[in-house]
Design a protein around this motif. Structure first.
Motif, PDB file in Angstrom:
ATOM      1  N   LEU A  60       8.223   9.334  -3.887  1.00  0.00           N
ATOM      2  CA  LEU A  60       8.152   8.231  -3.075  1.00  0.00           C
ATOM      3  C   LEU A  60       6.616   8.248  -2.380  1.00  0.00           C
ATOM      4  O   LEU A  60       6.172   9.438  -1.890  1.00  0.00           O
ATOM      5  N   MET A  61       5.759   7.173  -2.450  1.00  0.00           N
ATOM      6  CA  MET A  61       4.385   7.351  -2.042  1.00  0.00           C
ATOM      7  C   MET A  61       4.423   7.122  -0.689  1.00  0.00           C
ATOM      8  O   MET A  61       3.731   6.329  -0.087  1.00  0.00           O
ATOM      9  N   ASN A  62       5.063   7.837   0.221  1.00  0.00           N
ATOM     10  CA  ASN A  62       5.190   7.942   1.655  1.00  0.00           C
ATOM     11  C   ASN A  62       3.964   9.005   2.081  1.00  0.00           C
ATOM     12  O   ASN A  62       3.686   9.866   1.449  1.00  0.00           O
ATOM     13  N   VAL A  63       3.817   8.552   3.500  1.00  0.00           N
ATOM     14  CA  VAL A  63       2.809   9.517   3.847  1.00  0.00           C
ATOM     15  C   VAL A  63       3.332  10.978   4.194  1.00  0.00           C
ATOM     16  O   VAL A  63       2.579  11.813   4.256  1.00  0.00           O
ATOM     17  N   GLY A  64       4.521  11.080   4.334  1.00  0.00           N
ATOM     18  CA  GLY A  64       5.303  12.248   4.399  1.00  0.00           C
ATOM     19  C   GLY A  64       5.152  12.825   5.970  1.00  0.00           C
ATOM     20  O   GLY A  64       4.544  12.405   6.908  1.00  0.00           O
ATOM     21  N   LEU A  86      -1.570  -1.148   7.499  1.00  0.00           N
ATOM     22  CA  LEU A  86      -1.913  -1.672   6.142  1.00  0.00           C
ATOM     23  C   LEU A  86      -1.286  -1.068   5.010  1.00  0.00           C
ATOM     24  O   LEU A  86      -1.879  -0.108   4.753  1.00  0.00           O
ATOM     25  N   GLY A  87      -0.204  -1.612   4.292  1.00  0.00           N
ATOM     26  CA  GLY A  87       0.590  -1.166   3.400  1.00  0.00           C
ATOM     27  C   GLY A  87       1.771  -0.447   3.826  1.00  0.00           C
ATOM     28  O   GLY A  87       1.786   0.767   4.559  1.00  0.00           O
ATOM     29  N   GLY A  88       2.907  -1.102   3.885  1.00  0.00           N
ATOM     30  CA  GLY A  88       4.118  -0.507   4.190  1.00  0.00           C
ATOM     31  C   GLY A  88       4.989   0.155   3.383  1.00  0.00           C
ATOM     32  O   GLY A  88       5.813   0.951   3.609  1.00  0.00           O
ATOM     33  N   TYR A  89       5.098  -0.191   1.946  1.00  0.00           N
ATOM     34  CA  TYR A  89       5.875   0.336   0.854  1.00  0.00           C
ATOM     35  C   TYR A  89       7.376   0.253   1.345  1.00  0.00           C
ATOM     36  O   TYR A  89       7.875  -0.861   1.466  1.00  0.00           O
ATOM     37  N   ILE A  90       8.072   1.311   1.460  1.00  0.00           N
ATOM     38  CA  ILE A  90       9.488   1.196   1.844  1.00  0.00           C
ATOM     39  C   ILE A  90       9.702   1.406   2.978  1.00  0.00           C
ATOM     40  O   ILE A  90      10.944   1.545   3.852  1.00  0.00           O
ATOM     41  N   GLY A  91       8.694   1.605   4.021  1.00  0.00           N
ATOM     42  CA  GLY A  91       8.871   1.560   5.434  1.00  0.00           C
ATOM     43  C   GLY A  91       8.900   2.961   5.962  1.00  0.00           C
ATOM     44  O   GLY A  91       9.076   3.201   7.247  1.00  0.00           O
ATOM     45  N   TYR A  92       8.381   4.058   5.401  1.00  0.00           N
ATOM     46  CA  TYR A  92       8.654   5.550   6.000  1.00  0.00           C
ATOM     47  C   TYR A  92       7.683   5.481   7.101  1.00  0.00           C
ATOM     48  O   TYR A  92       8.138   5.752   8.210  1.00  0.00           O
ATOM     49  N   SER A  93       6.200   5.277   6.954  1.00  0.00           N
ATOM     50  CA  SER A  93       5.419   5.429   8.167  1.00  0.00           C
ATOM     51  C   SER A  93       5.587   4.284   9.044  1.00  0.00           C
ATOM     52  O   SER A  93       5.688   4.640  10.203  1.00  0.00           O
ATOM     53  N   CYS A  94       6.376   3.227   8.968  1.00  0.00           N
ATOM     54  CA  CYS A  94       6.627   2.107   9.837  1.00  0.00           C
ATOM     55  C   CYS A  94       7.635   2.813  10.777  1.00  0.00           C
ATOM     56  O   CYS A  94       7.689   2.306  11.906  1.00  0.00           O
ATOM     57  N   LEU A 112       2.179  -4.662   7.538  1.00  0.00           N
ATOM     58  CA  LEU A 112       1.582  -5.792   6.472  1.00  0.00           C
ATOM     59  C   LEU A 112       1.641  -5.165   4.954  1.00  0.00           C
ATOM     60  O   LEU A 112       1.161  -4.116   4.711  1.00  0.00           O
ATOM     61  N   GLU A 113       2.504  -5.826   4.573  1.00  0.00           N
ATOM     62  CA  GLU A 113       2.943  -5.329   2.997  1.00  0.00           C
ATOM     63  C   GLU A 113       2.810  -6.599   1.904  1.00  0.00           C
ATOM     64  O   GLU A 113       3.243  -7.547   2.262  1.00  0.00           O
ATOM     65  N   ARG A 114       2.169  -6.300   0.906  1.00  0.00           N
ATOM     66  CA  ARG A 114       1.737  -7.607  -0.032  1.00  0.00           C
ATOM     67  C   ARG A 114       3.057  -7.747  -0.788  1.00  0.00           C
ATOM     68  O   ARG A 114       3.089  -8.965  -1.080  1.00  0.00           O
ATOM     69  N   ASN A 115       3.846  -6.695  -1.432  1.00  0.00           N
ATOM     70  CA  ASN A 115       4.913  -6.825  -2.214  1.00  0.00           C
ATOM     71  C   ASN A 115       6.270  -7.329  -1.440  1.00  0.00           C
ATOM     72  O   ASN A 115       6.543  -6.639  -0.923  1.00  0.00           O
ATOM     73  N   GLU A 117       9.227  -7.711  -2.493  1.00  0.00           N
ATOM     74  CA  GLU A 117      10.478  -6.798  -2.498  1.00  0.00           C
ATOM     75  C   GLU A 117      10.427  -5.436  -1.708  1.00  0.00           C
ATOM     76  O   GLU A 117      11.331  -5.225  -1.141  1.00  0.00           O
ATOM     77  N   PHE A 118       9.338  -5.073  -1.715  1.00  0.00           N
ATOM     78  CA  PHE A 118       8.932  -3.865  -0.694  1.00  0.00           C
ATOM     79  C   PHE A 118       9.049  -4.230   0.661  1.00  0.00           C
ATOM     80  O   PHE A 118      10.030  -3.486   1.693  1.00  0.00           O
ATOM     81  N   GLY A 119       8.530  -5.316   0.991  1.00  0.00           N
ATOM     82  CA  GLY A 119       8.681  -5.887   2.592  1.00  0.00           C
ATOM     83  C   GLY A 119      10.138  -5.936   2.730  1.00  0.00           C
ATOM     84  O   GLY A 119      10.564  -5.674   3.982  1.00  0.00           O
ATOM     85  N   SER A 141      -1.163 -10.565   1.384  1.00  0.00           N
ATOM     86  CA  SER A 141      -2.195  -9.574   1.205  1.00  0.00           C
ATOM     87  C   SER A 141      -2.587  -9.462   2.782  1.00  0.00           C
ATOM     88  O   SER A 141      -2.431 -10.059   3.683  1.00  0.00           O
ATOM     89  N   SER A 142      -3.084  -8.078   3.135  1.00  0.00           N
ATOM     90  CA  SER A 142      -3.483  -7.612   4.468  1.00  0.00           C
ATOM     91  C   SER A 142      -4.520  -8.670   4.863  1.00  0.00           C
ATOM     92  O   SER A 142      -4.247  -8.896   5.996  1.00  0.00           O
ATOM     93  N   ASP A 143      -5.368  -8.919   4.282  1.00  0.00           N
ATOM     94  CA  ASP A 143      -6.316 -10.093   4.856  1.00  0.00           C
ATOM     95  C   ASP A 143      -6.003 -11.100   5.495  1.00  0.00           C
ATOM     96  O   ASP A 143      -6.138 -11.629   6.481  1.00  0.00           O
ATOM     97  N   LEU A 163      -4.438   2.687   7.743  1.00  0.00           N
ATOM     98  CA  LEU A 163      -4.737   1.929   6.654  1.00  0.00           C
ATOM     99  C   LEU A 163      -4.459   2.982   5.439  1.00  0.00           C
ATOM    100  O   LEU A 163      -4.533   4.049   5.376  1.00  0.00           O
ATOM    101  N   ASP A 164      -3.332   2.387   4.786  1.00  0.00           N
ATOM    102  CA  ASP A 164      -2.620   3.285   3.492  1.00  0.00           C
ATOM    103  C   ASP A 164      -2.538   2.158   2.582  1.00  0.00           C
ATOM    104  O   ASP A 164      -1.246   2.166   2.026  1.00  0.00           O
ATOM    105  N   HIS A 165      -3.478   1.190   2.206  1.00  0.00           N
ATOM    106  CA  HIS A 165      -2.918   0.274   1.001  1.00  0.00           C
ATOM    107  C   HIS A 165      -4.005   0.204  -0.206  1.00  0.00           C
ATOM    108  O   HIS A 165      -4.291   1.342  -0.563  1.00  0.00           O
ATOM    109  N   TYR A 166      -4.514  -0.968  -0.734  1.00  0.00           N
ATOM    110  CA  TYR A 166      -5.388  -0.964  -1.688  1.00  0.00           C
ATOM    111  C   TYR A 166      -6.664  -0.137  -1.343  1.00  0.00           C
ATOM    112  O   TYR A 166      -7.475  -0.762  -0.241  1.00  0.00           O
ATOM    113  N   LYS A 167      -7.423   0.714  -2.094  1.00  0.00           N
ATOM    114  CA  LYS A 167      -8.246   1.532  -1.297  1.00  0.00           C
ATOM    115  C   LYS A 167      -9.698   0.921  -1.154  1.00  0.00           C
ATOM    116  O   LYS A 167     -10.364   0.854  -0.074  1.00  0.00           O
TER     117      LYS A 167
END
Ligand SMILES: C[S@@+](CC[C@H](N)C(=O)[O-])C[C@H]1O[C@@H](n2cnc3c(N)ncnc32)[C@H](O)[C@@H]1O
Length: 286
Positions: A60-64, A86-94, A112-115, A117-119, A141-143, A163-167
């Motif tokens: 999973l692309m979590n911050v860990g 910016l970029g939540g994915y499945i909520g680990y960092s959140c 803030l999460e663009r997808n 389903e992930f939201g 989208s974050s902006d 900041l952890d989304h679209y580079k």
């Protein structure tokens, strides 16, 4: 830097490593556990369950844990009233940072999460962790979400931003926040993945002097060669997935002074990475 504990490593990142059904599989894994009633309302136990999935099932692309601690230490120091990721994915960092913000006396954590389903996955796990009073998940989208929250008067100042989304959007979104004056002296930024995969244009921006930024802002196309190369690479990556890649072009506020430094750490797989911590310390008058 502490050593990486190999016994806690997530499984290796595959060729396709997200949006292949694993996010819903994670929900079944967590909610299907025999100890689900002990997990409810307990952010640490929700995170343990997510980590167990990442270690024993799929990456999973979590911050860990390791990079996560850099940011939770920062939250304890800064004590943000309002934090944005910016970029939540499945909520680990959140869940990790939302819990830390609440413990530090903060009021609001925006994820803030663009997808969408992930939201929805973030919302479900945040509810399970008992953090719905502090955490708000914004889909889009974050902006667009930053602008909307600002226009609605909900986001007046960002004390801490992860900041952890679209580079390529790290720099454009930061400039948007500067222009809206929601990032000002006193704001602190924590940018993930500045080593793996890396983000040279963002590092160049937060490490530049005011004079360098003013000079660059005067150039007809303020985009540097690394900016353009990175945008082209990432646009191709997202275009394949049929997602919008529009990047804003806010001029930002070149007069803001950042004190910026890299903190080395590890991805949850053990791959070396780092978080860039940038403190906005002052604003130089023209
Ligand atoms: C690396 S993951 C975030 C991981 C998360 N912060 C954690 O550590 O648990 C990146 C996320 O950013 C989202 N994303 C990418 N571009 C985005 C954008 N422009 N606006 C909002 N979210 C975006 C992706 O859908 C993905 O879920």
């Amino acid at each position: 830097m502490p050593e990486f504990d190999q016994s806690k490593a997530y499984t290796e990142q595959e060729e396709v490593f997200f949006d292949d059904g694993r996010e819903i599989e994670l929900l079944h894994f967590v909610y299907g556990r025999a100890d689900i009633d002990q997990i409810r309302g307990n952010p640490a136990r929700v995170l343990q369950a997510i980590d167990e999935y990442g270690r024993t099932k799929k990456y999973l692309m979590n911050v860990g844990e390791d990079k996560g601690k850099i940011v939770t230490d920062l939250i304890a120091e800064v004590k943000p009233q309002t934090m944005v990721e910016l970029g939540g994915y499945i909520g680990y960092s959140c869940i990790l940072f939302g819990d830390a913000v609440r413990k530090a006396g903060g009021k609001r954590y925006y994820s803030l999460e663009r997808n969408p389903e992930f939201g929805a996955v973030i919302g479900s796990l945040v509810h399970l962790a008992g953090l719905s009073d502090v955490v708000k998940v914004e889909i889009g989208s974050s902006d667009a979400s930053l602008k909307r929250l600002y226009d609605e008067g909900l986001l007046k100042h960002i004390d801490l931003m992860f900041l952890d989304h679209y580079k390529p959007a790290y720099t454009t979104d930061l400039k948007l926040c500067e222009e809206l004056k929601i990032v000002t002296p006193g704001s602190v930024l924590a940018a993930d993945n500045v080593i793996t995969p890396g983000n040279p244009p963002y590092l160049e921006y937060v490490r530049s002097s005011v004079a360098e930024k003013r000079k660059k802002a005067e150039q007809p196309n303020g985009e540097s060669a690394p900016d353009a190369r990175m945008a082209a690479r990432s646009i191709n990556q997202y275009a394949k997935r049929g997602e919008s890649t529009s990047l804003g072009s806010s001029p930002g506020n070149p007069n803001l002074v950042y004190d910026s430094k890299l903190v080395n750490s590890f991805e949850p797989t053990g791959v070396p990475d780092g978080v860039e911590i940038s403190r906005c310390v002052s604003e130089e008058k023209e």
